[in-house]
Design an enzyme around this catalytic site. Sequence first.
Site: not given
Ligand code: DGL
Length: 293
Positions: A28-29, A91, A168, A200, A202
């Site tokens: 993931d990011s 991600c 984050e 997402c 997150h």
């Molecule tokens: N968590 C990632 C996603 O599911 C990317 C979030 C990001 O870095 O903008 O899209």
Amino acid sequence: MYSSSFFDGNLYDFSDKEPQRAPIGVFDSGVGGLTVLRQLYRQLPNESIIYLGDTARLPYGIRSQAEILQFAREILTWMQQQRVKMVVMACNTSSALALEIVRKEFDIPILGVILPGAKAAVQQGKRIGVIATAATAKSNAYKNAILEIDPRAQVWQVSCPEFVPIVEENRIHEPYTTEVARSYLEPLLQQEIDTLVYGCTHYPLLAPVLRSLLPPQVKLVDPAVHTVVACAQELDLLGLNNTHPPLPTRFVVSGCPQQFAQSGVHWLGHTPMVEVVLFPDIAVTPLQQDFVG
Ligand code: DGL
């Protein structure tokens, strides 16, 4: 080409003699993919995992498709060097913009989160809201996947650019977060959605805030749960289930290991030991300002 700090990757190399013992690569990011990791721990407790957070290049959600694709290629190349048996692209942004392309380029099973999330959503309701990064929303990946499965469903997508930095930076319980969430959810509530997809990785970490703003009848879909169900099926199919005890999870980031460890401790329940990997282009990849989400 890639450098990693203190860990001896060979410990994890079972690929020749016992491929089922090889780790699953998850990326993931940033910390968002820990929502997928938690599901892997729950549903597939025997699997060894290498978790990569590409934190130096976060957020992904405001980047162009060309960048997302380049990052996915670099990460998958690195994952192959670690001899993983499968990659979970935890991600949504990468799954939306790069999965179909890189699947044709890499000789390794790669699972994304969009299709399992879309399948689960249509089982829950017909008026479906999707909250996602700007890039995922703009790609229409969820909308297209949902409508392909059930053309009678209605889908509304909202991009939520403030959510990733909030998660984050661990600002989930600040009053500001509730106000931001309220404004993102408002157009979806006006449409009287019956289902909301976390588009997402997150966002499930914001569950208490989102739940407090949603009517109780709205069902929340976390694609992480369903992605890991798909992962288990794929391992079965390929005969790649690990029946031995797992090795400790390797956590690897491209950015600051201390920051990842600090954010991760809340979701993991322990402070992870974090390695660093340097991808070749990091110094020359500024955010593209011309991308309009
Ligand atoms: N968590 C990632 C996603 O599911 C990317 C979030 C990001 O870095 O903008 O899209």
